[in-house]
Enzyme design. Sequence first.
Site, PDB file in Angstrom:
ATOM      1  N   LYS A   1      -2.837   3.034   0.058  1.00  0.00           N
ATOM      2  CA  LYS A   1      -3.491   4.164   0.696  1.00  0.00           C
ATOM      3  C   LYS A   1      -3.114   5.475   0.032  1.00  0.00           C
ATOM      4  O   LYS A   1      -3.733   6.499   0.266  1.00  0.00           O
ATOM      5  CB  LYS A   1      -3.186   4.205   2.191  1.00  0.00           C
ATOM      6  CG  LYS A   1      -1.809   3.780   2.594  1.00  0.00           C
ATOM      7  CD  LYS A   1      -1.775   3.318   4.046  1.00  0.00           C
ATOM      8  CE  LYS A   1      -0.538   2.461   4.293  1.00  0.00           C
ATOM      9  NZ  LYS A   1      -0.570   1.720   5.523  1.00  0.00           N
TER      10      LYS A   1
ATOM     11  N   LYS B   1      -0.831  -1.878  -7.250  1.00  0.00           N
ATOM     12  CA  LYS B   1      -1.300  -2.498  -6.008  1.00  0.00           C
ATOM     13  C   LYS B   1      -2.293  -1.577  -5.296  1.00  0.00           C
ATOM     14  O   LYS B   1      -2.254  -0.355  -5.465  1.00  0.00           O
ATOM     15  CB  LYS B   1      -0.130  -2.860  -5.088  1.00  0.00           C
ATOM     16  CG  LYS B   1       0.585  -1.700  -4.473  1.00  0.00           C
ATOM     17  CD  LYS B   1       1.563  -2.167  -3.405  1.00  0.00           C
ATOM     18  CE  LYS B   1       2.139  -0.921  -2.716  1.00  0.00           C
ATOM     19  NZ  LYS B   1       2.975  -1.171  -1.582  1.00  0.00           N
TER      20      LYS B   1
ATOM     21  N   LYS C   1       8.561   6.337  -4.935  1.00  0.00           N
ATOM     22  CA  LYS C   1       7.934   7.397  -4.145  1.00  0.00           C
ATOM     23  C   LYS C   1       8.492   8.777  -4.447  1.00  0.00           C
ATOM     24  O   LYS C   1       7.798   9.768  -4.277  1.00  0.00           O
ATOM     25  CB  LYS C   1       8.055   7.098  -2.646  1.00  0.00           C
ATOM     26  CG  LYS C   1       7.177   5.941  -2.198  1.00  0.00           C
ATOM     27  CD  LYS C   1       6.945   5.981  -0.699  1.00  0.00           C
ATOM     28  CE  LYS C   1       5.955   4.912  -0.283  1.00  0.00           C
ATOM     29  NZ  LYS C   1       5.844   4.783   1.170  1.00  0.00           N
TER      30      LYS C   1
HETATM   31  P1  TYM Z   1       3.003  -0.597   4.495  1.00  0.00           P
HETATM   32  O1  TYM Z   1       2.498   0.219   5.622  1.00  0.00           O
HETATM   33  O2  TYM Z   1       2.997   0.005   3.132  1.00  0.00           O
HETATM   34  O3  TYM Z   1       2.207  -1.961   4.409  1.00  0.00           O
HETATM   35  C1  TYM Z   1       2.048  -2.835   5.533  1.00  0.00           C
HETATM   36  C2  TYM Z   1       2.064  -4.285   5.063  1.00  0.00           C
HETATM   37  O4  TYM Z   1       1.027  -4.502   4.101  1.00  0.00           O
HETATM   38  C3  TYM Z   1       1.561  -5.054   2.910  1.00  0.00           C
HETATM   39  N1  TYM Z   1       0.764  -4.522   1.780  1.00  0.00           N
HETATM   40  C4  TYM Z   1       0.153  -5.280   0.843  1.00  0.00           C
HETATM   41  N2  TYM Z   1       0.094  -6.606   0.665  1.00  0.00           N
HETATM   42  C5  TYM Z   1      -0.637  -7.070  -0.386  1.00  0.00           C
HETATM   43  N3  TYM Z   1      -1.313  -6.271  -1.256  1.00  0.00           N
HETATM   44  C6  TYM Z   1      -1.271  -4.922  -1.115  1.00  0.00           C
HETATM   45  N4  TYM Z   1      -1.940  -4.152  -1.958  1.00  0.00           N
HETATM   46  C7  TYM Z   1      -0.514  -4.368  -0.024  1.00  0.00           C
HETATM   47  N5  TYM Z   1      -0.270  -3.096   0.419  1.00  0.00           N
HETATM   48  C8  TYM Z   1       0.521  -3.219   1.517  1.00  0.00           C
HETATM   49  C9  TYM Z   1       3.028  -4.612   2.902  1.00  0.00           C
HETATM   50  O5  TYM Z   1       3.862  -5.472   2.162  1.00  0.00           O
HETATM   51  C10 TYM Z   1       3.393  -4.656   4.372  1.00  0.00           C
HETATM   52  O6  TYM Z   1       3.774  -5.963   4.752  1.00  0.00           O
HETATM   53  N6  TYM Z   1       7.942  -0.077   5.235  1.00  0.00           N
HETATM   54  C11 TYM Z   1       6.759  -0.842   5.619  1.00  0.00           C
HETATM   55  C12 TYM Z   1       6.456  -0.769   7.093  1.00  0.00           C
HETATM   56  C13 TYM Z   1       7.600  -1.188   7.951  1.00  0.00           C
HETATM   57  C14 TYM Z   1       8.007  -2.530   8.207  1.00  0.00           C
HETATM   58  C15 TYM Z   1       9.116  -2.415   9.071  1.00  0.00           C
HETATM   59  C16 TYM Z   1       7.519  -3.774   7.806  1.00  0.00           C
HETATM   60  C17 TYM Z   1       8.440  -0.371   8.627  1.00  0.00           C
HETATM   61  N7  TYM Z   1       9.362  -1.098   9.310  1.00  0.00           N
HETATM   62  C18 TYM Z   1       9.793  -3.544   9.535  1.00  0.00           C
HETATM   63  C19 TYM Z   1       8.205  -4.920   8.278  1.00  0.00           C
HETATM   64  C20 TYM Z   1       9.319  -4.789   9.131  1.00  0.00           C
HETATM   65  C21 TYM Z   1       5.552  -0.270   4.879  1.00  0.00           C
HETATM   66  O7  TYM Z   1       5.551   0.871   4.477  1.00  0.00           O
HETATM   67  O8  TYM Z   1       4.477  -1.114   4.828  1.00  0.00           O
END
Ligand code: TYM
Length: 354
Positions: free
Chosen positions: A220, A217, A131
């Site tokens: 957003k 992947k 990032k």
């Molecule tokens: P985030 O918001 O990027 O994504 C949320 C969840 O979606 C999954 N994900 C995907 N899985 C498969 N294919 C894709 N293209 C794809 N894009 C996203 C991510 O693996 C995630 O499970 N840092 C985290 C949010 C967070 C979090 C936490 C998660 C903050 N605190 C504590 C678990 C526990 C994040 O940015 O996810």
Amino acid sequence: MRPAMRVVSGIQPTGNLHLGNYLGAIRNWVRMQDDMEEENRARAAGGNDADRNQCLFFLADLHAISMPHDPAELKRATLEMAAALVACGIDPQRSVLFNQAQVPAHPELQWLLNGTARMGWLNRMTQFKDKSGKNREGASAALFTYPVLQAADVLLYQATHVPVGEDQKQHLEFARDVAQKFNNDFASEDAPVFTLPDPISPPKAARIMNLRDGTKKMSKSDPSDMSRIELSDTSDDVMKKIKKAKTDPEPLPSEAKGLEDRPEALNLVTIYATLTESSVEDVLKDFGGEGFGKFKPALGEVLVETLRPISERFTDLLSDREALDAILARGASQAREIGRPTLEATYAALGLIR
Ligand code: TYM
């Protein structure tokens, strides 16, 4: 009976919910919620209701400020994401649903854990490298310490299981390292302060890739709308995006091996398999030898059918701001209660007078 499970997971409210989040994470959350509920009923029937399974799901709005953002947009996205989660099947009566910013114990615990997290561990995090790109010096401190907040998110609730996609596994390993070191340094062996959480990833197939580039992947943050399917897309949008999705000129193979060097084709077949709860092999049994002219409309239709009820509920929920506010306020109040004992135990373990 095994000990109760405490499931905790989060999603950043940056932009609309897309198919990658839905198939990679949220659908799995809903399943876990439903399974836990069923098991809770069995536990209650067996007279063992005291120790119930519990799910907590939250919008990681505090994580979202680690990148440049527009405050009005963040507010809108947080409400939209809350509506999207409920539309997908997260039931605020059964799961605790909230946004981090209403639970100050998250950033409070982050600070307390900053004393335990090591710079070396943070330096190894690939998300920061991805990032911040070439602009490391200009990245926010929040982007660097982001994994510590993520550790606080799950450790605060003594999470036993954290459902995440592959891309978040490293952050979960980090959370375990922090918990382990804190317990070693500040707690006795028989009374650890933190539970070590286990990541649970949905089956590999659920890694959903970018529709314009099958090696990245679905995300957003990609500037092109055509690279992802969003929950708020109309049926026409979905059909158009699938029709325009990048592919190659070859017909589909009849075995999975034939997809090895064809990331875009593999992605579309994977999406179809995940939506229909079948395997890549099964899809190829039906479509092997066919060109994309036949496969894409079939995929588009399955997608439209899956997303239609979700997007209808989503639109309804979004039109009632008061109800959404009430859902988040109630969830936050429950979360504050659940997290309080762990936060207090952390202060005490560190020798801080309260
Ligand atoms: P985030 O918001 O990027 O994504 C949320 C969840 O979606 C999954 N994900 C995907 N899985 C498969 N294919 C894709 N293209 C794809 N894009 C996203 C991510 O693996 C995630 O499970 N840092 C985290 C949010 C967070 C979090 C936490 C998660 C903050 N605190 C504590 C678990 C526990 C994040 O940015 O996810």
